[in-house]
Design a protein around this motif. Structure first.
Motif, PDB file in Angstrom:
ATOM      1  N   ILE A 107      88.562 -18.537  10.246  1.00  0.00           N
ATOM      2  CA  ILE A 107      88.428 -17.697   8.252  1.00  0.00           C
ATOM      3  C   ILE A 107      87.153 -17.260   8.437  1.00  0.00           C
ATOM      4  N   PRO A 108      87.231 -15.520   8.112  1.00  0.00           N
ATOM      5  CA  PRO A 108      85.855 -15.653   7.220  1.00  0.00           C
ATOM      6  C   PRO A 108      85.001 -16.563   6.416  1.00  0.00           C
ATOM      7  N   PRO A 109      83.456 -16.461   7.003  1.00  0.00           N
ATOM      8  CA  PRO A 109      83.015 -17.751   6.252  1.00  0.00           C
ATOM      9  C   PRO A 109      82.828 -17.133   4.725  1.00  0.00           C
ATOM     10  N   PRO A 110      82.384 -18.446   3.848  1.00  0.00           N
ATOM     11  CA  PRO A 110      82.473 -18.013   2.311  1.00  0.00           C
ATOM     12  C   PRO A 110      81.741 -16.851   2.058  1.00  0.00           C
ATOM     13  N   ALA A 111      81.557 -15.805   1.206  1.00  0.00           N
ATOM     14  CA  ALA A 111      80.468 -15.198   0.919  1.00  0.00           C
ATOM     15  C   ALA A 111      79.225 -16.441   0.147  1.00  0.00           C
ATOM     16  N   ILE A 112      79.904 -17.512  -1.123  1.00  0.00           N
ATOM     17  CA  ILE A 112      78.845 -18.397  -1.323  1.00  0.00           C
ATOM     18  C   ILE A 112      77.707 -18.655  -1.417  1.00  0.00           C
ATOM     19  N   CYS A 113      77.783 -19.100   0.579  1.00  0.00           N
ATOM     20  CA  CYS A 113      77.569 -19.789   1.207  1.00  0.00           C
ATOM     21  C   CYS A 113      76.039 -19.172   1.495  1.00  0.00           C
ATOM     22  N   ALA A 114      76.480 -17.540   1.630  1.00  0.00           N
ATOM     23  CA  ALA A 114      75.458 -16.458   1.832  1.00  0.00           C
ATOM     24  C   ALA A 114      74.589 -16.530   0.413  1.00  0.00           C
ATOM     25  N   ALA A 115      75.087 -16.277  -0.665  1.00  0.00           N
ATOM     26  CA  ALA A 115      74.809 -16.291  -2.066  1.00  0.00           C
ATOM     27  C   ALA A 115      73.500 -17.078  -2.052  1.00  0.00           C
ATOM     28  N   THR A 116      74.378 -18.242  -2.285  1.00  0.00           N
ATOM     29  CA  THR A 116      73.628 -19.758  -2.511  1.00  0.00           C
ATOM     30  C   THR A 116      71.815 -19.812  -1.781  1.00  0.00           C
ATOM     31  N   TRP A 117      71.821 -19.777  -0.159  1.00  0.00           N
ATOM     32  CA  TRP A 117      71.432 -20.171   0.374  1.00  0.00           C
ATOM     33  C   TRP A 117      70.796 -19.210   1.467  1.00  0.00           C
ATOM     34  N   ARG A 118      71.097 -17.904   1.485  1.00  0.00           N
ATOM     35  CA  ARG A 118      70.551 -17.149   2.347  1.00  0.00           C
ATOM     36  C   ARG A 118      68.852 -16.741   2.211  1.00  0.00           C
ATOM     37  N   ALA A 119      68.271 -16.910   0.772  1.00  0.00           N
ATOM     38  CA  ALA A 119      67.494 -16.137   0.734  1.00  0.00           C
ATOM     39  C   ALA A 119      66.098 -17.181   0.365  1.00  0.00           C
ATOM     40  N   GLU A 120      66.840 -18.424   0.493  1.00  0.00           N
ATOM     41  CA  GLU A 120      65.615 -19.682   0.476  1.00  0.00           C
ATOM     42  C   GLU A 120      65.635 -19.605   1.536  1.00  0.00           C
ATOM     43  N   ALA A 121      66.345 -19.357   2.668  1.00  0.00           N
ATOM     44  CA  ALA A 121      66.676 -20.365   4.096  1.00  0.00           C
ATOM     45  C   ALA A 121      65.827 -18.889   4.514  1.00  0.00           C
ATOM     46  N   MET A 122      65.406 -17.757   4.207  1.00  0.00           N
ATOM     47  CA  MET A 122      64.593 -16.458   4.944  1.00  0.00           C
ATOM     48  C   MET A 122      63.123 -16.714   3.947  1.00  0.00           C
ATOM     49  N   ALA A 123      62.961 -17.099   3.317  1.00  0.00           N
ATOM     50  CA  ALA A 123      61.874 -17.288   2.348  1.00  0.00           C
ATOM     51  C   ALA A 123      60.977 -18.325   3.234  1.00  0.00           C
ATOM     52  N   ALA A 124      61.353 -19.435   4.094  1.00  0.00           N
ATOM     53  CA  ALA A 124      60.779 -20.543   4.538  1.00  0.00           C
ATOM     54  C   ALA A 124      61.011 -20.082   6.314  1.00  0.00           C
ATOM     55  N   LEU A 125      61.241 -18.548   5.943  1.00  0.00           N
ATOM     56  CA  LEU A 125      60.693 -17.892   7.720  1.00  0.00           C
ATOM     57  C   LEU A 125      60.048 -17.112   8.216  1.00  0.00           C
ATOM     58  N   PRO A 126      58.506 -16.916   7.355  1.00  0.00           N
ATOM     59  CA  PRO A 126      57.763 -15.922   7.308  1.00  0.00           C
ATOM     60  C   PRO A 126      56.850 -15.536   8.616  1.00  0.00           C
ATOM     61  N   ASP A 127      57.371 -15.967   9.008  1.00  0.00           N
ATOM     62  CA  ASP A 127      56.575 -15.453  10.885  1.00  0.00           C
ATOM     63  C   ASP A 127      57.882 -15.113  12.162  1.00  0.00           C
ATOM     64  N   ILE A 128      58.714 -14.071  11.218  1.00  0.00           N
ATOM     65  CA  ILE A 128      59.975 -13.537  12.160  1.00  0.00           C
ATOM     66  C   ILE A 128      59.958 -12.610  12.544  1.00  0.00           C
ATOM     67  N   ARG A 129      59.739 -12.184  14.430  1.00  0.00           N
ATOM     68  CA  ARG A 129      58.996 -10.569  14.544  1.00  0.00           C
ATOM     69  C   ARG A 129      60.448 -10.281  14.822  1.00  0.00           C
ATOM     70  N   LEU A 130      61.673 -11.304  15.257  1.00  0.00           N
ATOM     71  CA  LEU A 130      62.820 -10.180  15.883  1.00  0.00           C
ATOM     72  C   LEU A 130      64.096 -11.252  15.225  1.00  0.00           C
ATOM     73  N   THR A 131      64.869 -10.113  14.362  1.00  0.00           N
ATOM     74  CA  THR A 131      66.380 -10.577  14.586  1.00  0.00           C
ATOM     75  C   THR A 131      67.430 -10.069  15.178  1.00  0.00           C
ATOM     76  N   LEU A 132      68.050 -11.061  15.753  1.00  0.00           N
ATOM     77  CA  LEU A 132      69.840 -10.747  16.562  1.00  0.00           C
ATOM     78  C   LEU A 132      70.570 -10.854  14.996  1.00  0.00           C
ATOM     79  N   ILE A 133      71.208  -9.638  14.989  1.00  0.00           N
ATOM     80  CA  ILE A 133      72.194  -9.332  14.428  1.00  0.00           C
ATOM     81  C   ILE A 133      73.196  -9.334  14.858  1.00  0.00           C
ATOM     82  N   VAL A 134      73.831 -11.038  14.761  1.00  0.00           N
ATOM     83  CA  VAL A 134      75.109 -10.639  15.470  1.00  0.00           C
ATOM     84  C   VAL A 134      76.799 -10.605  15.352  1.00  0.00           C
ATOM     85  N   GLY A 135      77.512  -9.833  15.246  1.00  0.00           N
ATOM     86  CA  GLY A 135      78.802 -10.278  15.083  1.00  0.00           C
ATOM     87  C   GLY A 135      79.182  -8.685  13.669  1.00  0.00           C
TER      88      GLY A 135
END
Length: 200
Positions: A107-135
């Motif tokens: 089953i695909p991941p529910p959209a509510i998860c990324a809508a709820t958490w992704r922005a905050e998670a990314m804000a906690a990761l200011p030093d990212i230099r490389l992103t692997l976009i998988v799938g």
């Protein structure tokens, strides 16, 4: 965008999230939420993946399966570096195993998860230099809808900050055989960039 509530570090609040309990209880697997959270500030490399599988749900560790073995091989690193949260962050589109449908399909991941958490998670990761976009699911979030093969073939348009990758699942073995340019062109560049980011 849904509003993430609670206090404390975002990774602790994600780990305590139970937003999808009714949704998961209604799947063929009838499982409870168990967010698999694998990131901390300071990480330089981000793996933007789809969602934990059944094994990750059971173990609490992402990519602890043949897909993870393949992904680590693609990256040219071993488990010790891969699971070092001070270097590598794994932030999927859904933090929980979504379950299987009645036919045994993912089953695909529910959209509510990324809508709820992704922005905050990314804000906690200011030093990212490389992103692997998988799938495909992660690619649709980051790049909009489009064919996976075309995006991966056009990897140079996204490098060096991002690499667009197929899912490392065994289900894509036929794709890998059909597209030998991936191993010949993309993987050497990916491995070099991973080393540069993690050790440069």
């Amino acid at each position: 965008m849904a509003r993430a509530v609670g206090e404390g570090p975002v990774w602790d609040r994600i780990a305590a999230c139970r937003l999808c309990a009714p949704r998961f209880a209604a799947t063929a697997t009838r499982h409870a939420p168990r967010p698999v959270v694998w990131f901390r500030p300071g990480a330089r490399l981000l793996i933007a993946s789809q969602a934990p599988g059944a094994r990750a749900h059971d173990s609490g560790t992402p990519f602890l399966d043949p897909s993870g073995d393949r992904l680590r091989d693609w990256m040219g690193i071993g488990p010790e570096e891969f699971y070092d949260r001070s270097r590598v962050a794994i932030v999927p589109m859904g933090f929980c195993f979504p379950g299987y449908d009645a036919k045994g399909g993912d089953i695909p991941p529910p959209a509510i998860c990324a809508a709820t958490w992704r922005a905050e998670a990314m804000a906690a990761l200011p030093d990212i230099r490389l992103t692997l976009i998988v799938g495909g699911t992660a690619q649709a979030w980051h790049l909009g809808k489009g064919p996976v093969t075309e995006r991966v073939r056009n990897w140079r348009a996204h490098a060096p900050a991002r690499f667009v990758l197929p899912h490392p699942s065994w289900r894509n073995t036929a794709w890998l055989k059909k597209n030998p340019w991936f191993a010949e062109e993309v993987l050497p560049a990916l491995r070099a960039r991973v080393q540069e980011v993690l050790h440069g």
